[in-house]
Design a protein around this motif. Structure first.
Motif, PDB file in Angstrom:
ATOM      1  N   LEU A 432       0.702  -1.305   0.021  1.00 13.25           N
ATOM      2  CA  LEU A 432       0.002   0.006  -0.153  1.00 13.25           C
ATOM      3  C   LEU A 432       0.776   1.361   0.059  1.00 13.25           C
ATOM      4  CD1 LEU A 432      -2.832  -1.075   2.555  1.00 13.25           C
ATOM      5  CD2 LEU A 432      -3.068  -0.722   0.059  1.00 13.25           C
ATOM      6  N   GLU A 434       2.622   2.011  -2.568  1.00  9.73           N
ATOM      7  CA  GLU A 434       2.333   2.422  -3.772  1.00  9.73           C
ATOM      8  C   GLU A 434       1.199   2.214  -4.377  1.00  9.73           C
ATOM      9  OE1 GLU A 434       5.695   1.188  -6.222  1.00  9.73           O
ATOM     10  OE2 GLU A 434       7.191   2.311  -4.819  1.00  9.73           O
ATOM     11  N   PRO A 435      -0.122   2.824  -3.960  1.00  9.09           N
ATOM     12  CA  PRO A 435      -1.358   2.476  -4.414  1.00  9.09           C
ATOM     13  C   PRO A 435      -1.734   2.665  -5.441  1.00  9.09           C
ATOM     14  CG  PRO A 435      -1.210   4.448  -2.990  1.00  9.09           C
ATOM     15  CD  PRO A 435       0.057   3.914  -2.910  1.00  9.09           C
ATOM     16  N   ASP A 436      -0.978   3.490  -6.330  1.00  9.34           N
ATOM     17  CA  ASP A 436      -1.212   3.699  -7.782  1.00  9.34           C
ATOM     18  C   ASP A 436      -0.892   2.559  -8.775  1.00  9.34           C
ATOM     19  OD1 ASP A 436      -2.551   6.150  -7.145  1.00  9.34           O
ATOM     20  OD2 ASP A 436      -0.596   7.439  -7.476  1.00  9.34           O
ATOM     21  N   LEU A 438      -1.532  -0.495  -8.035  1.00  8.29           N
ATOM     22  CA  LEU A 438      -2.395  -1.612  -7.663  1.00  8.29           C
ATOM     23  C   LEU A 438      -3.566  -1.397  -8.706  1.00  8.29           C
ATOM     24  CD1 LEU A 438      -2.128  -1.669  -4.009  1.00  8.29           C
ATOM     25  CD2 LEU A 438      -0.834  -3.001  -5.654  1.00  8.29           C
ATOM     26  N   ASP A 440      -7.911  -1.566  -8.749  1.00  7.88           N
ATOM     27  CA  ASP A 440      -8.672  -1.073  -7.909  1.00  7.88           C
ATOM     28  C   ASP A 440      -9.249  -2.053  -7.017  1.00  7.88           C
ATOM     29  OD1 ASP A 440      -8.939   1.459  -8.915  1.00  7.88           O
ATOM     30  OD2 ASP A 440     -10.598   1.235 -10.241  1.00  7.88           O
ATOM     31  N   LEU A 443      -6.494  -2.707  -4.488  1.00  9.41           N
ATOM     32  CA  LEU A 443      -6.602  -1.736  -3.504  1.00  9.41           C
ATOM     33  C   LEU A 443      -7.616  -1.788  -2.403  1.00  9.41           C
ATOM     34  CD1 LEU A 443      -5.140   0.942  -2.585  1.00  9.41           C
ATOM     35  CD2 LEU A 443      -6.622   2.137  -4.239  1.00  9.41           C
ATOM     36  N   GLU A 444      -8.833  -2.104  -3.145  1.00 16.42           N
ATOM     37  CA  GLU A 444      -9.846  -1.990  -1.953  1.00 16.42           C
ATOM     38  C   GLU A 444      -9.872  -3.214  -0.989  1.00 16.42           C
ATOM     39  OE1 GLU A 444     -13.607  -1.861  -4.214  1.00 16.42           O
ATOM     40  OE2 GLU A 444     -12.746  -0.245  -5.681  1.00 16.42           O
ATOM     41  N   SER A 446      -7.233  -4.811  -0.139  1.00 11.38           N
ATOM     42  CA  SER A 446      -5.974  -4.709   0.645  1.00 11.38           C
ATOM     43  C   SER A 446      -6.187  -3.939   1.803  1.00 11.38           C
ATOM     44  CB  SER A 446      -4.704  -4.245  -0.085  1.00 11.38           C
ATOM     45  OG  SER A 446      -4.401  -5.127  -1.089  1.00 11.38           O
ATOM     46  N   VAL A 447      -7.024  -2.711   1.570  1.00  8.96           N
ATOM     47  CA  VAL A 447      -7.283  -1.670   2.618  1.00  8.96           C
ATOM     48  C   VAL A 447      -8.221  -2.276   3.636  1.00  8.96           C
ATOM     49  CG1 VAL A 447      -8.288   0.498   3.046  1.00  8.96           C
ATOM     50  CG2 VAL A 447      -6.584   0.283   1.303  1.00  8.96           C
ATOM     51  N   LEU A 477      -3.348   7.404   2.022  1.00 10.29           N
ATOM     52  CA  LEU A 477      -4.488   6.977   1.091  1.00 10.29           C
ATOM     53  C   LEU A 477      -5.784   7.691   1.711  1.00 10.29           C
ATOM     54  CD1 LEU A 477      -4.038   2.948   2.282  1.00 10.29           C
ATOM     55  CD2 LEU A 477      -3.809   3.929   0.051  1.00 10.29           C
ATOM     56  N   HIS A 480      -6.616   9.322  -1.807  1.00 12.77           N
ATOM     57  CA  HIS A 480      -6.515   8.683  -3.186  1.00 12.77           C
ATOM     58  C   HIS A 480      -7.726   9.058  -3.820  1.00 12.77           C
ATOM     59  CE1 HIS A 480      -6.140   5.292  -5.776  1.00 12.77           C
ATOM     60  NE2 HIS A 480      -4.895   5.373  -5.595  1.00 12.77           N
TER      61      HIS A 480
END
Length: 632
Positions: A432, A434-436, A438, A440, A443-444, A446-447, A477, A480
């Motif tokens: 996380l 470097e979220p950009d 990943l 969507d 990212l969702e 993982s968080v 984040l 984001h």
């Protein structure tokens, strides 16, 4: 019969042409003799001889124009008879055409007695220059041809060292030989008998058309199931809405006039009552599992896909529950097997497709409450998923589905404990950063997984070991562009700030100022949540009821609802070839069983403990369920 007679002469001519081409001399003589005896009309001249003669004439005319230097005649014939696809797409043809233009541009300089006619020479040079600026420009980046782009601008090309080779006696004959070979190769295809051409074109065309239609059918079936699921959901929402409306009207009737308008609304539900959905056919699970372990990779992939589709496309309710219970009662994934080879090991297959499709199937299981219970009974499933998550670097989709399954596992308290103990929080924080980079989905999920693990005391204590890094990642984040992750980021922040050392670190890095920046920019819901986080940040002790039975290992915080997201079936890697079975047809044709379906009462639980208040999330959730908004 009349159609055959009408075209008999032409058909016999095609046969004669083919026999002539294939050099069946004796057969051709017998065929011609028998046609004459039976009075069958054979063409006076074989089709083949006419077809053979035309290319020879064209070749002869092209070579004659080459020898005489007739530039216009040559290129008129060239463009008319050399297919455009060859001239524009074949590198050999493009190179040959370039040198042919040079040949005609310098023809007068090589063959004129005395000084060449200036006007004609200028016209040829101009023609060559136009070619270089248009079609010939494509070769300007090729080292072989680059020097010739200066040819139109050199006053005496014959004396220039760069063009010395062009004026040697051997250059034109060698070019002519290349031209002859090229023409022979090009016109050879047109010499093929018409019967052969018809067979080849029609046969291939029919095969391509059948394959295309088969692919379209498979895709149409998939879309049909998707639309059916949407229709069922919309219809269920409609029923709920009508029911609520009827209750409201009842209340109004009781207070106003007692008229029975609500009866009309309820009556509207009757015509659209869903019919009973039939159960899917039973399967031979022993044979299925045997082929999943010992079959070819392609068969394994199709079986995994078909088994997943059985879950994802089945109707919610009795049909889906029966499918799942049949999988579980027959231990489809070998969760309880102690053998060296098991279906679960497909998660480590050397085949990218098999690994991905196994991950998708496990994710589909994990999307259902009973499926999670089945997978959670053996720790080896969790260990395999964690191992694949850390090692999978080839296939993004495989990692997405493994992550999705783990996130749904985190709805169960014992699995939360195991994941925290296995260091999954640090892995999540690391990706996380470097979220950009990943998707969507990654990212969702993982968080959301990080938040679920941070709700536990053990998870918060792990975060305290690297408080500054965790806080930095979460604060980044917050801003984001994917707003779907905001509730999970807020929930994680609110939870870890209950630890005094993390609050102290957050104050040192100016977390309150960072949060107030988002208050100015966020929507009303976001603002309310951040206000709660700031309150938590400035508190000196745990607020009452911050966690419910945080360390009670026997209590399960799981949201008891099913979340079958559409992402499970996106971007399929394999498509069946002509005659190849897939999906439900594969299962019911090759693996039909006898009464393997078993019913089981649906587990009654707290359906969908959904967050709906202003505070940050404080119970485990999964993105699919949270986004769908299951009723509390």
């Amino acid at each position: 019969m009349g159609d055959i007679l009408a075209h008999e002469s032409e058909l016999l001519g095609l046969v004669k042409e083919y026999l002539d081409f294939a050099e069946f001399e004796d057969t051709l003589k017998t065929f011609s003799k028998e046609c004459k005896i039976k009075g069958k009309p054979l063409p006076k001249s074989a089709c083949g001889s006419l077809r053979d003669s035309k290319p020879l004439i064209i070749q002869k005319d092209l070579l004659a124009a080459f020898d005489s230097g007739d530039q216009r005649e040559f290129f008129d014939l060239w463009e008319e008879h050399i297919p455009r696809s060859v001239r524009d797409g074949d590198s050999l043809a493009q190179k040959l055409e370039f040198y042919l233009h040079i040949h005609f541009a310098i023809y007068l300089l090589k063959h004129s007695v005395g000084r060449p006619d200036k006007e004609e020479l200028d016209e040829r040079i101009s023609y060559f220059k136009t070619y270089l600026e248009t079609k010939g420009a494509a070769l300007s980046q090729t080292t072989e041809f680059l020097p010739f782009y200066a040819l139109p601008f050199v006053p005496k090309p014959a004396a220039h060292p760069s063009f010395k080779e062009l004026f040697q006696d051997s250059w034109s004959p060698e070019l002519k030989l290349k031209l002859e070979k090229f023409l022979a190769l090009i016109f050879k295809a047109s010499n093929m008998p018409k019967l052969f051409t018809l067979y080849k074109e029609n046969g291939q065309s029919n095969k391509d058309m059948l394959q295309q239609l088969h692919r379209q059918l498979v895709e149409a079936e998939r879309r049909s199931m998707t639309y059916l699921k949407r229709y069922n959901k919309i219809q269920a929402d409609y029923h709920n809405l009508i029911g609520v409306t009827a209750e409201l009207v009842d209340s109004l009737e009781a207070t106003v006039s007692g008229k029975m308008a609500s009866t009309m609304l309820r009556a509207s539900l009757a015509p659209v009552k869903l019919k009973d959905v039939p159960l899917l056919p039973s399967l031979d699970y022993e044979k299925l599992k045997k082929d999943l372990i010992w079959g070819s990779d392609r068969l394994k992939a199709f079986l995994l896909q078909a088994l997943r589709w059985r879950l994802t496309t089945s109707h919610p309710g009795e049909q889906r529950e029966t499918v799942l219970q049949a999988y579980i009662s027959n231990d489809l994934l070998d969760c309880h097997s102690h053998g060296q080879r098991s279906v679960l090991q497909l998660l480590n297959s050397k085949s990218d497709v098999v690994r991905q499709y196994m991950a998708r199937l496990i994710n589909a299981f994990a999307s259902l409450a009973e499926g999670r219970l089945y997978l959670a009974q053996s720790t080896k499933v969790l260990r395999l998923l964690e191992e694949r998550l850390r090692e999978e670097d080839k296939d993004v989709m495989t990692r997405e589905n493994v992550l999705g399954a783990l996130q749904k596992f985190s709805l169960r308290r014992p699995l939360q404990t195991a994941m925290i103990r296995d260091g999954l929080i640090f892995w999540l924080i690391d990706i996380l950063k470097e979220p950009d980079c990943l998707s969507d989905y990654t990212l969702e999920y993982s968080v959301a997984l990080l938040m679920n693990l941070c709700l536990r005391s053990a998870g918060k204590n792990v975060c305290a070991q690297a408080a500054s890094l965790v806080l930095k990642v979460l604060s980044d984040l917050l801003g984001h562009e994917n707003h779907e992750i905001q509730p999970y980021v807020n929930g994680a922040l609110y939870s870890i700030l209950s630890i005094a050392s993390i609050r102290e670190e957050a104050r040192a890095m100016g977390m309150e100022d960072i949060l107030r920046c988002f208050i100015r920019e966020g929507n009303a819901e976001m603002i309310r949540q951040i206000e709660f986080i700031i309150k938590q940040l400035n508190s000196e002790e745990l607020p009452d009821g911050a966690l419910e039975s945080d360390d009670d290992e026997d209590e399960d915080d799981e949201e008891d609802h099913d979340t079958m997201e559409a992402d499970l079936d996106k971007d399929e890697l394999i498509q069946p070839q002509l005659g190849e079975l897939s999906g439900e047809k594969l299962l019911t044709t090759e693996y039909l069983g006898i009464m393997t379906n078993t019913g089981k009462a649906r587990r009654k639980g707290t359906a969908g403990m959904q967050w709906g208040g202003p505070e940050p999330l404080r119970r485990p959730v999964t993105p699919g369920g949270h986004r769908t908004g299951y009723p509390a």
